[in-house]
Write a protein that holds these residues in place. Structure first.
Motif, short mmCIF file in Angstrom:
data_model
loop_
_atom_site.label_atom_id
_atom_site.label_comp_id
_atom_site.label_asym_id
_atom_site.label_seq_id
_atom_site.Cartn_x
_atom_site.Cartn_y
_atom_site.Cartn_z
N LEU A 145 0.83 -1.20 0.00
CA LEU A 145 0.00 0.00 0.00
C LEU A 145 0.87 1.26 0.00
CD1 LEU A 145 -3.01 0.66 -0.05
CD2 LEU A 145 -2.91 0.93 2.42
N TRP A 146 1.95 1.26 0.79
CA TRP A 146 2.86 2.40 0.79
C TRP A 146 3.57 2.53 -0.56
CZ3 TRP A 146 4.33 6.96 1.82
CH2 TRP A 146 5.63 7.38 1.61
N GLU A 147 4.02 1.42 -1.10
CA GLU A 147 4.70 1.44 -2.39
C GLU A 147 3.79 1.98 -3.49
OE1 GLU A 147 5.84 -2.61 -2.76
OE2 GLU A 147 7.25 -2.49 -1.09
N LEU A 148 2.52 1.69 -3.38
CA LEU A 148 1.54 2.17 -4.35
C LEU A 148 1.26 3.66 -4.14
CD1 LEU A 148 -0.40 1.20 -6.60
CD2 LEU A 148 -2.06 0.71 -4.80
N ALA A 149 1.25 4.11 -2.90
CA ALA A 149 0.91 5.50 -2.58
C ALA A 149 2.07 6.46 -2.75
CB ALA A 149 0.39 5.59 -1.14
N ALA A 150 3.29 6.02 -2.53
CA ALA A 150 4.46 6.92 -2.52
C ALA A 150 4.57 7.78 -3.78
CB ALA A 150 5.73 6.12 -2.29
N PRO A 151 4.43 7.23 -4.98
CA PRO A 151 4.57 8.10 -6.15
C PRO A 151 3.38 9.06 -6.34
CG PRO A 151 4.30 5.80 -6.82
CD PRO A 151 4.35 5.83 -5.34
N LEU A 152 2.29 8.82 -5.64
CA LEU A 152 1.11 9.67 -5.79
C LEU A 152 1.12 10.89 -4.88
CD1 LEU A 152 -1.56 6.81 -5.82
CD2 LEU A 152 -0.56 7.96 -7.80
N LEU A 153 1.96 10.86 -3.85
CA LEU A 153 1.95 11.92 -2.86
C LEU A 153 2.65 13.17 -3.38
CD1 LEU A 153 2.90 9.89 0.33
CD2 LEU A 153 0.63 10.46 -0.52
N PRO A 154 2.03 14.33 -3.20
CA PRO A 154 2.72 15.57 -3.58
C PRO A 154 3.84 15.84 -2.58
CG PRO A 154 0.59 16.06 -2.59
CD PRO A 154 0.69 14.57 -2.70
N TRP A 155 5.00 16.16 -3.09
CA TRP A 155 6.16 16.39 -2.24
C TRP A 155 6.35 17.88 -2.04
CZ3 TRP A 155 7.89 12.24 0.15
CH2 TRP A 155 7.59 11.00 -0.40
N PHE A 156 6.97 18.23 -0.96
CA PHE A 156 7.24 19.62 -0.66
C PHE A 156 8.47 20.06 -1.45
CE2 PHE A 156 4.80 18.33 3.04
CZ PHE A 156 3.92 19.38 3.14
N ALA A 157 8.38 21.20 -2.05
CA ALA A 157 9.52 21.74 -2.80
C ALA A 157 10.55 22.31 -1.82
CB ALA A 157 9.05 22.83 -3.75
N HIS A 158 11.81 22.16 -2.18
CA HIS A 158 12.89 22.71 -1.36
C HIS A 158 12.88 24.23 -1.46
CE1 HIS A 158 16.74 23.22 0.57
NE2 HIS A 158 17.17 23.90 -0.48
N ARG A 159 12.98 24.89 -0.33
CA ARG A 159 13.01 26.35 -0.32
C ARG A 159 14.45 26.81 -0.33
NH1 ARG A 159 9.08 28.56 4.21
NH2 ARG A 159 10.17 30.41 3.48
N PRO A 160 14.88 27.53 -1.37
CA PRO A 160 16.28 27.95 -1.44
C PRO A 160 16.70 28.88 -0.31
CG PRO A 160 15.01 28.91 -3.23
CD PRO A 160 14.11 27.95 -2.50
N GLN A 161 15.77 29.63 0.24
CA GLN A 161 16.12 30.55 1.31
C GLN A 161 16.18 29.86 2.68
OE1 GLN A 161 13.18 30.35 -0.14
NE2 GLN A 161 11.51 30.98 1.18
N GLY A 162 15.81 28.59 2.72
CA GLY A 162 15.84 27.85 3.98
C GLY A 162 14.55 28.06 4.76
N GLY A 163 14.50 27.53 5.95
CA GLY A 163 13.31 27.64 6.77
C GLY A 163 12.23 26.69 6.31
N GLY A 164 11.02 26.94 6.73
CA GLY A 164 9.91 26.07 6.35
C GLY A 164 9.84 24.86 7.27
N THR A 165 9.23 23.80 6.79
CA THR A 165 9.05 22.61 7.60
C THR A 165 10.28 21.72 7.56
OG1 THR A 165 8.05 21.43 5.76
CG2 THR A 165 6.55 22.61 7.22
N ALA A 166 10.50 21.02 8.64
CA ALA A 166 11.61 20.07 8.70
C ALA A 166 11.26 18.84 7.87
CB ALA A 166 11.85 19.66 10.15
N ALA A 167 12.28 18.14 7.42
CA ALA A 167 12.06 16.92 6.66
C ALA A 167 11.32 15.91 7.54
CB ALA A 167 13.39 16.35 6.20
N THR A 168 10.36 15.24 6.94
CA THR A 168 9.53 14.30 7.68
C THR A 168 9.55 12.96 6.97
OG1 THR A 168 8.08 16.12 8.30
CG2 THR A 168 7.22 13.93 8.63
N ASP A 169 9.49 11.90 7.74
CA ASP A 169 9.42 10.55 7.18
C ASP A 169 8.03 10.36 6.58
OD1 ASP A 169 9.46 7.86 6.61
OD2 ASP A 169 9.76 7.21 8.68
N GLU A 170 7.94 10.45 5.27
CA GLU A 170 6.64 10.38 4.59
C GLU A 170 5.94 9.05 4.82
OE1 GLU A 170 4.98 12.88 2.80
OE2 GLU A 170 6.54 14.09 3.71
#
Length: 131
Positions: A13-38
């Motif tokens: 189920l995870w293998e099927l869902a992983a490519p469907l999940l929208p990922w967070f774009a990297h912010r070049p200025q830094g900050g934002g949310t910390a990396a999370t175990d999807e």
């Protein structure tokens, strides 16, 4: 779910869902949310959906905060991940148990977004108060 959360749902189920999940774009200025175990976030969201557990009572075994799980659930719902998950399971001819899980997760997600009473046929009903 790569074995870590196989007690919750079929491994694929995870293998099927992983490519469907929208990922967070990297912010070049830094900050934002910390990396999370999807994978852990996905497992936490699936747990809340299938058990009817209130977001605030998410068990610590998932290692993500309830706020993160709830925000991702809302974002994934807006992106149509649950419907795409079910559609992918059917189109790729996964085992009937995986298609069943994908359909149930879709139903629970739709119930969660349209009603405050929790998923259909849930052993828990958050609208009841026992005094």
């Amino acid at each position: 779910m790569n074995g870590r959360f196989c007690w919750l749902a079929p491994t694929c189920l995870w293998e099927l869902a992983a490519p469907l999940l929208p990922w967070f774009a990297h912010r070049p200025q830094g900050g934002g949310t910390a990396a999370t175990d999807e994978e852990a976030v996905f497992a936490a969201v699936v747990y809340v959906l299938v058990t009817g557990c209130p977001w605030r009572q998410l068990p610590s075994v998932f290692t993500v905060s309830w706020q993160t799980a709830y925000r991702r659930f809302r974002r994934w719902t807006r992106a149509g991940v649950w419907r795409d998950l079910h559609r992918s399971a059917v189109q790729q001819a996964y085992a009937p148990s995986v298609v069943y899980w994908a359909r149930r997760v879709l139903e629970f997600a739709e119930a969660r977004t349209t009603s405050r009473e929790g998923p259909p046929h849930s052993p828990f009903n958050s609208s009841r108060r026992y005094f």
